[in-house]
Design a protein around this motif. Structure first.
Motif, mmCIF file in Angstrom:
data_model
loop_
_atom_site.group_PDB
_atom_site.id
_atom_site.type_symbol
_atom_site.label_atom_id
_atom_site.label_comp_id
_atom_site.label_asym_id
_atom_site.label_seq_id
_atom_site.Cartn_x
_atom_site.Cartn_y
_atom_site.Cartn_z
ATOM 1 N N LYS A 203 -3.800 32.142 4.355
ATOM 2 C CA LYS A 203 -3.164 33.235 4.966
ATOM 3 C C LYS A 203 -3.003 34.662 4.534
ATOM 4 O O LYS A 203 -3.091 34.699 3.392
ATOM 5 C CB LYS A 203 -1.516 32.846 5.215
ATOM 6 N N HIS A 204 -3.340 35.437 5.287
ATOM 7 C CA HIS A 204 -3.279 36.948 5.002
ATOM 8 C C HIS A 204 -1.939 37.324 4.366
ATOM 9 O O HIS A 204 -0.967 37.074 5.157
ATOM 10 C CB HIS A 204 -3.765 37.910 6.028
ATOM 11 N N PRO A 205 -1.757 37.954 3.118
ATOM 12 C CA PRO A 205 -0.585 38.217 2.607
ATOM 13 C C PRO A 205 0.457 39.229 3.398
ATOM 14 O O PRO A 205 1.491 38.970 3.531
ATOM 15 C CB PRO A 205 -0.691 38.878 1.188
ATOM 16 N N THR A 206 -0.305 40.156 4.099
ATOM 17 C CA THR A 206 0.613 41.164 4.782
ATOM 18 C C THR A 206 0.367 41.039 6.210
ATOM 19 O O THR A 206 1.295 41.631 6.863
ATOM 20 C CB THR A 206 0.145 42.547 4.418
ATOM 21 N N LEU A 207 -0.319 40.210 6.771
ATOM 22 C CA LEU A 207 -0.596 39.982 8.126
ATOM 23 C C LEU A 207 -0.350 38.412 8.216
ATOM 24 O O LEU A 207 -1.354 37.723 8.342
ATOM 25 C CB LEU A 207 -2.044 40.384 8.728
ATOM 26 N N PRO A 208 1.142 38.144 8.626
ATOM 27 C CA PRO A 208 0.980 36.468 8.607
ATOM 28 C C PRO A 208 0.485 35.653 9.632
ATOM 29 O O PRO A 208 0.169 34.560 9.608
ATOM 30 C CB PRO A 208 2.618 36.581 8.932
ATOM 31 N N ASP A 209 0.132 36.474 10.947
ATOM 32 C CA ASP A 209 -0.566 35.549 11.883
ATOM 33 C C ASP A 209 -2.108 35.457 11.691
ATOM 34 O O ASP A 209 -2.937 35.126 12.542
ATOM 35 C CB ASP A 209 -0.327 36.263 13.214
ATOM 36 N N LYS A 210 -2.626 35.954 10.564
ATOM 37 C CA LYS A 210 -4.126 36.194 10.343
ATOM 38 C C LYS A 210 -4.510 35.294 9.377
ATOM 39 O O LYS A 210 -3.860 35.092 8.298
ATOM 40 C CB LYS A 210 -4.450 37.572 9.941
ATOM 41 N N ASP A 211 -5.735 34.459 9.848
ATOM 42 C CA ASP A 211 -5.916 33.409 8.937
ATOM 43 C C ASP A 211 -7.307 33.988 8.395
ATOM 44 O O ASP A 211 -8.259 34.869 8.782
ATOM 45 C CB ASP A 211 -6.597 32.014 9.653
ATOM 46 N N VAL A 212 -7.449 33.576 6.930
ATOM 47 C CA VAL A 212 -8.720 34.109 6.174
ATOM 48 C C VAL A 212 -9.405 33.259 5.611
ATOM 49 O O VAL A 212 -8.952 32.380 4.866
ATOM 50 C CB VAL A 212 -8.259 35.227 5.254
ATOM 51 N N PRO A 213 -10.925 33.027 5.945
ATOM 52 C CA PRO A 213 -11.489 31.786 5.562
ATOM 53 C C PRO A 213 -12.009 31.849 4.141
ATOM 54 O O PRO A 213 -12.252 33.158 3.940
ATOM 55 C CB PRO A 213 -12.914 31.803 6.374
ATOM 56 N N LEU A 214 -12.518 30.883 3.306
ATOM 57 C CA LEU A 214 -12.977 30.774 2.013
ATOM 58 C C LEU A 214 -14.413 30.826 2.509
ATOM 59 O O LEU A 214 -14.847 29.750 3.142
ATOM 60 C CB LEU A 214 -12.507 29.701 1.059
ATOM 61 N N LEU A 215 -15.316 31.535 1.977
ATOM 62 C CA LEU A 215 -16.681 31.692 2.238
ATOM 63 C C LEU A 215 -17.536 31.739 1.022
ATOM 64 O O LEU A 215 -17.281 32.472 -0.200
ATOM 65 C CB LEU A 215 -17.047 32.768 3.196
ATOM 66 N N PRO A 216 -18.681 31.293 0.987
ATOM 67 C CA PRO A 216 -19.752 31.400 -0.272
ATOM 68 C C PRO A 216 -20.264 32.752 -0.083
ATOM 69 O O PRO A 216 -20.566 33.228 0.839
ATOM 70 C CB PRO A 216 -20.653 30.157 -0.198
ATOM 71 N N ALA A 217 -20.638 33.237 -1.517
ATOM 72 C CA ALA A 217 -21.524 34.475 -1.301
ATOM 73 C C ALA A 217 -21.895 34.809 -2.795
ATOM 74 O O ALA A 217 -21.274 34.356 -3.739
ATOM 75 C CB ALA A 217 -20.343 35.776 -1.167
ATOM 76 N N ASN A 218 -23.182 35.368 -2.839
ATOM 77 C CA ASN A 218 -23.838 35.262 -4.088
ATOM 78 C C ASN A 218 -23.355 36.674 -4.870
ATOM 79 O O ASN A 218 -23.980 36.620 -5.877
ATOM 80 C CB ASN A 218 -25.455 35.366 -3.574
ATOM 81 N N HIS A 219 -22.665 37.481 -4.153
ATOM 82 C CA HIS A 219 -22.424 38.612 -5.170
ATOM 83 C C HIS A 219 -21.137 38.418 -5.906
ATOM 84 O O HIS A 219 -20.849 39.344 -6.809
ATOM 85 C CB HIS A 219 -22.321 39.791 -4.318
ATOM 86 N N VAL A 220 -20.620 37.332 -5.909
ATOM 87 C CA VAL A 220 -19.409 37.000 -6.676
ATOM 88 C C VAL A 220 -20.043 37.146 -8.152
ATOM 89 O O VAL A 220 -20.884 36.208 -8.616
ATOM 90 C CB VAL A 220 -18.771 35.777 -6.172
ATOM 91 N N THR A 221 -19.037 37.543 -8.877
ATOM 92 C CA THR A 221 -19.452 37.639 -10.417
ATOM 93 C C THR A 221 -18.258 36.949 -11.354
ATOM 94 O O THR A 221 -17.062 37.100 -10.794
ATOM 95 C CB THR A 221 -20.020 38.975 -11.148
ATOM 96 N N MET A 222 -18.554 36.518 -12.386
ATOM 97 C CA MET A 222 -17.471 36.274 -13.414
ATOM 98 C C MET A 222 -17.080 36.944 -14.585
ATOM 99 O O MET A 222 -16.488 36.639 -15.489
ATOM 100 C CB MET A 222 -17.881 34.839 -13.976
ATOM 101 N N ASP A 223 -17.763 38.298 -14.533
ATOM 102 C CA ASP A 223 -17.525 39.216 -15.568
ATOM 103 C C ASP A 223 -16.215 39.838 -15.777
ATOM 104 O O ASP A 223 -15.669 40.412 -16.575
ATOM 105 C CB ASP A 223 -18.677 40.337 -15.587
ATOM 106 N N LYS A 224 -15.483 39.686 -14.443
ATOM 107 C CA LYS A 224 -14.142 40.274 -14.531
ATOM 108 C C LYS A 224 -13.192 39.782 -13.467
ATOM 109 O O LYS A 224 -13.860 38.907 -12.513
ATOM 110 C CB LYS A 224 -14.431 41.807 -14.221
ATOM 111 N N GLY A 225 -12.071 39.953 -13.073
ATOM 112 C CA GLY A 225 -11.502 39.650 -11.829
ATOM 113 C C GLY A 225 -11.035 38.129 -12.038
ATOM 114 O O GLY A 225 -10.810 37.371 -13.184
ATOM 115 N N THR A 226 -11.029 37.251 -10.759
ATOM 116 C CA THR A 226 -10.412 35.987 -10.877
ATOM 117 C C THR A 226 -11.785 34.861 -10.585
ATOM 118 O O THR A 226 -11.546 33.686 -10.420
ATOM 119 C CB THR A 226 -9.344 35.747 -9.945
#
Length: 1009
Positions: free
Chosen positions: A362-385
């Motif tokens: 669920k989008h945090p500031t738009l309660p009626d909006k759904d947000v899918p989990l999607l695969p992507a190759n640009h995701v990295t593990m050097d920072k963030g989550t």
């Protein structure tokens, strides 16, 4: 003749069936001490020391041929400046380019000038670039090639528009009014820069330059545009671009500069899982999991369309020890997250990335909006989550995800960088980089989605003109599909020579980074994109018919006609008919202009000759690796499948003497006008243009090039030393006309022939260095020749012959013949670097008619006749013995000693015999070379040597025929103080009584009276 007698050695060689070695290769000498040819007495020693200083006794001074020339030893201050300007006028600098274009030549050299911006005064970066080009052009012209060099200026773009409008801005001004002001500003900058380039001595036809605002240039550019459009390489699309709110236009990557000290408000926020992936849903106790994301751009959260994960990574659901919250993060980021949050994170479930498929948040500031989990190759593990917030409208990788999964790409940010009404009433009209960010963070905090906020210092793109941060936002723009050109571009680059070669990697890396190139700009000062839009549908009307018609209009009237002419003229009936379009009333003209990198990148089509529009060289600073070099390559490869250049020369930037970037705020800016004309500060005297040119030539251009008082003073001093040597040469050529008095090389003294041999080697080295854009090597080669071969060696030997021999004697004319060739060779060698000094010398030099100029008379005239390897071996052998002799009498005058040289019969003995045929002599060429009172050449030392004799031994290795013939010859020398008296005229120790003249001087004096 040297080495022509038949010897036992040559007879032996003949028996071997080989020719004698006198025409053989180089030799190496091995002596029993450490020294070199240039070790020796100074130029004041020897027979003419007294004459040079004007202290000859009695009435003999008038019989000594002292050097005389009107060429000044030193020029400084206003005299120097006046002389340089006088030389430019007297020697026809302004007409030189046109002259060489009209002469017949078998070969052409084309250096295509990269256009500097017409947005300010000339600076040292201009000087470095323009002088570097001019050095090569002048060299090529001297060696007989027809130089093609047309200077140009990049006249469009925001830098000029902003400076032209100043504080007035664009408010209330029509496009034509803006263009008029910008053109006037550009013309003023061009005039100032052009005047400076001419003062620096840059050779060109300054009345025939190219300007990107010329109609003919713009027409050629549109032809390139049309060809690329027809091939589908140019297209229109709605996609994210770098957008500058401060200048309200799209930017290409080449127009960005990255601020490594930019501070962002980075946040960690939660997206609650409303539909867990099947694998998580199947696990008990994993209810109420939230996906944790990190972003440095909180303002993009309202535009979120997905959260991306890495398919082959591992993810964990962790429980916070301080509040039992369940968070989904990448497993390898768990430890750093625990430290950041200041609490323990207990893993309660682990999954692979691919097992997250199907999850919806669920989008945090738009309660009626759904947000899918999607695969992507640009995701990295050097920072963030390890889970990436994805806003397709505001990120290049995000847009790729949206394209693949058909996500919406809605833009909530306007051209001023403010939220639109699509972002909602709370955010509308807030600046996204300022109060808009504050508000989004506040909204996340209110809904409980904000987990952590921190300051993040990182590299962030800024508009290189306004120095303000940019944003990424989608916009309908015109693009070049560079991805489709990359392979061709790389293939074309393989055929291009790159100097330095290390720059090739940067060129290729820049090509790889360029996925597409946005070429449309939302400004008025530029070349209009020749497109019309349908009033109702917005569909573009652009084809070969419309573009060709517009190009013809631009060529005739200039691009102002895009705004001046009625649309019926821009889109006439015949063009509409060929385009199969509706009535002209259905269309409006486009308002965008082309990116200035496209402007300049198409210069090959507008400036280079149609027969082969490929330049021999492009020469620019390293900032053009991702700029002009690249835009020229892309446009040329797209149209012609080849690069527009055969070689690239990539030079560094001009920096302060401390190696710092020049900045007005730091007060370390060096103004080339102040360098030439002097400044108010005494540490910046008037150096003149040649010092500026020497600085360029001497610098290592492939690194950062330092400039300041220390460097400039050194350049001035080096030119001063050069002037001194040139004055010596000119002074000793007074009254000598090489056209009628020159001695045939075969009749010259061997030491003079040897100097011509060295001059030939010098000219070959200098020619090679210029051909490699290595003017620094030219200067090093020049200084070595002047210092080692001339000042320390030759000049110290020949003064007696020059000053004291009869004026028309063979020995003196032989020396003058060599000096004239040396003067001519050195003057031509320095001419590309120091054209003012070279022409000044040529005005005083003998051997040419009044009004002749050096630059119209060709390159160094080195003759193959001068290559005399056998002679070289004779003189080099004598030099080895000379070094041993001089090292035996350190600090003493060689002229006060008699020298006996003992060599066993063989090759070395014959070499020395060629320099002195008689057993003992005071006037042989060997005696001159040794600078001794008398030289005796024997096969063994006499037994009755005086007790004060200095004995020394050495060896000389002769290596001929590539090592087939080797002779290691031993020799001995005996040095004794001479018993002779000094001649009162020449001061050589060659007479019986101090009151007597030596036979040579007696003859000269008697003839003089």
């Amino acid at each position: 003749m040297l080495l022509c007698r038949v010897s036992a050695v040559s007879q032996t060689l003949a028996r071997w069936g080989r020719r004698p070695p006198w025409g053989g290769g180089l030799l190496r000498r091995a002596v029993s001490f450490t020294s070199s040819r240039c070790h020796g007495v100074g130029s004041g020693e020897g027979g003419a020391r007294h004459a040079d200083s004007g202290s000859a006794q009695g009435g003999y001074r008038d019989t000594v041929l002292l050097p005389h020339t009107e060429f000044p030893m030193k020029l400084s201050g206003q005299k120097l400046l006046d002389r340089e300007v006088e030389i430019q006028q007297k020697c026809g600098f302004a007409e030189l380019y046109s002259w060489q274009r009209e002469r017949k030549s078998k070969k052409e050299f084309c250096l295509h000038d990269g256009p500097p911006y017409a947005n300010g005064d000339p600076h040292v970066g201009h000087a470095l670039n323009k002088i570097l080009k001019d050095i090569r052009n002048r060299f090529e012209m001297l060696r007989g090639r027809q130089v093609h060099y047309i200077p140009g200026w990049d006249c469009h773009g925001l830098p000029i528009e902003l400076k032209a409008l100043g504080e007035v801005g664009t408010s209330g001004l029509s496009p034509l009014q803006i263009r008029q002001k910008a053109r006037e500003f550009a013309e003023g900058a061009i005039a100032r820069q052009k005047a400076a380039f001419q003062r620096w001595g840059v050779m060109a036809d300054w009345d025939q330059c190219y300007y990107t605002y010329d109609g003919a240039y713009e027409a050629a550019q549109l032809k390139v545009f049309q060809e690329m459009f027809s091939k589908g390489i140019i297209y229109q699309d709605y996609k994210p671009v770098f957008w500058s709110p401060s200048s309200r236009t799209a930017l290409a990557e080449a127009e960005l500069e990255y601020n490594t000290e930019h501070v962002s408000r980075a946040i960690y926020a939660t997206f609650p899982l409303v539909k867990p992936p099947p694998k998580i849903a199947a696990e008990k106790g994993l209810e109420g999991v939230s996906v944790l994301v990190w972003t440095t751009q909180p303002w993009t959260i309202p535009a979120n369309q997905a959260v991306c994960y890495m398919p082959n990574a591992q993810y964990s659901v962790v429980k916070r020890a301080d509040n039992t919250q369940l968070l989904l993060v990448a497993t390898e980021r768990t430890a750093s997250m625990a430290a950041l949050l200041g609490t323990q994170l207990e893993s309660v479930g682990t999954f692979t990335g691919s097992q997250l498929e199907g999850g919806i948040c669920k989008h945090p500031t738009l309660p009626d909006k759904d947000v899918p989990l999607l695969p992507a190759n640009h995701v990295t593990m050097d920072k963030g989550t390890g889970l990436v917030h994805t806003a397709p409208a505001h990120g290049m990788e995000d847009y790729s995800v949206a394209s693949h999964f058909k996500l919406s790409v809605e833009c909530m940010v306007d051209e001023d960088g403010k939220f639109t009404e699509l972002a909602g009433p709370e955010l509308q009209s807030l600046s996204v980089m300022a109060e808009g960010t504050d508000k989004v963070i506040s909204m996340l905090k209110e809904c409980g989605a904000l987990v952590k906020e921190e300051q993040c210092v990182h590299s962030y793109p800024y508009d290189w003109r306004t120095k303000q941060p940019v944003v990424i936002r989608p916009s309908k723009q015109w693009f070049i599909n560079t991805a489709s050109l990359k392979d061709k571009a790389k293939e074309a680059l393989q055929k291009v020579r790159v100097l330095p070669e290390s720059a090739r990697g940067s060129l290729l890396a820049m090509l790889d980074r360029r996925t597409y190139w946005c070429i449309s700009r939302q400004r008025s000062w530029g070349v209009p994109i020749p497109v019309f839009y349908h009033r109702e549908t917005g569909e573009p009307l652009i084809n070969k018919h419309t573009v060709s018609h517009i190009a013809n209009l631009f060529k005739e009237k200039g691009s102002d006609c895009w705004w001046e002419l009625p649309i019926e003229t821009l889109l006439p009936p015949d063009v509409l008919k060929k385009s199969k379009a509706g009535p002209v009333a259905d269309y409006v003209r486009g308002e965008d202009v082309l990116d200035i990198w496209f402007d300049s990148g198409a210069s090959w089509a507008a400036v280079l000759q149609e027969s082969d529009p490929r330049a021999d060289a492009y020469v620019e600073g390293k900032d053009q690796i991702g700029g002009w070099f690249q835009s020229s390559l892309f446009t040329s490869v797209a149209v012609r499948n080849k690069a527009p250049y055969k070689s690239l020369v990539v030079h560094g930037f001009a920096v302060s003497e401390n190696g710092d970037k020049m900045s007005k705020s730091l007060g370390n800016v060096v103004d080339p006008d102040v360098v030439i004309n002097g400044g108010q500060d005494p540490i910046m005297p008037a150096y003149g243009a040649d010092v500026l040119r020497w600085w360029v030539a001497e610098s290592n251009i492939f690194s950062e090039v330092q400039i300041g008082p220390t460097v400039l003073n050194l350049a001035r001093d080096n030119i001063g030393k050069l002037r001194s040597i040139l004055k010596f040469l000119l002074g000793n050529l007074q009254g000598f006309d090489p056209r009628v008095q020159a001695v045939d090389p075969k009749q010259m003294h061997y030491i003079d022939q040897y100097m011509l041999h060295l001059l030939r080697e010098f000219s070959i080295k200098v020619t090679d260095a210029y051909s490699e854009f290595d003017a620094g090597r030219v200067i090093r080669t020049l200084q070595a020749f002047l210092t080692r071969d001339l000042s320390s060696f030759y000049f110290s030997i020949i003064k007696d012959r020059l000053y004291c021999e009869p004026e028309d004697s063979l020995g003196r004319r032989s020396c003058q013949t060599a000096l004239e060739e040396i003067l001519d060779g050195v003057t031509r060698a320095i001419a590309p670097i120091l054209p003012h000094l070279a022409e000044e010398v040529y005005l005083h030099a003998p051997g040419h008619d009044q009004g002749e100029t050096l630059f119209k008379s060709g390159w160094i005239k080195s003759s193959s006749v001068w290559r005399r390897p056998g002679l070289e071996e004779a003189v080099e052998g004598a030099c080895a013995i000379r070094d041993l002799f001089l090292s035996s009498i350190p600090g003493k005058h060689a002229a006060q000693y008699d020298l006996t040289i003992a060599i066993e019969p063989g090759l070395l003995f014959e070499l020395m015999e060629s320099l002195q045929e008689e057993p003992t002599s005071t006037s042989s060429q060997l005696a001159e070379l040794m600078m001794a009172a008398r030289v005796s050449l024997v096969s063994e030392l006499p037994c009755d040597l005086p007790p004060d004799t200095l004995l020394n031994h050495g060896t000389f290795l002769i290596n001929l025929e590539g090592g087939v013939i080797r002779e290691d010859s031993a020799y001995s020398i005996a040095v004794v103080p001479t018993s002779a008296a000094r001649c009162p005229r020449c001061r050589r120790y060659t007479v019986q009584s101090a009151d007597c003249l030596c036979p040579r001087c007696k003859t000269v004096v008697s003839q003089a009276h």
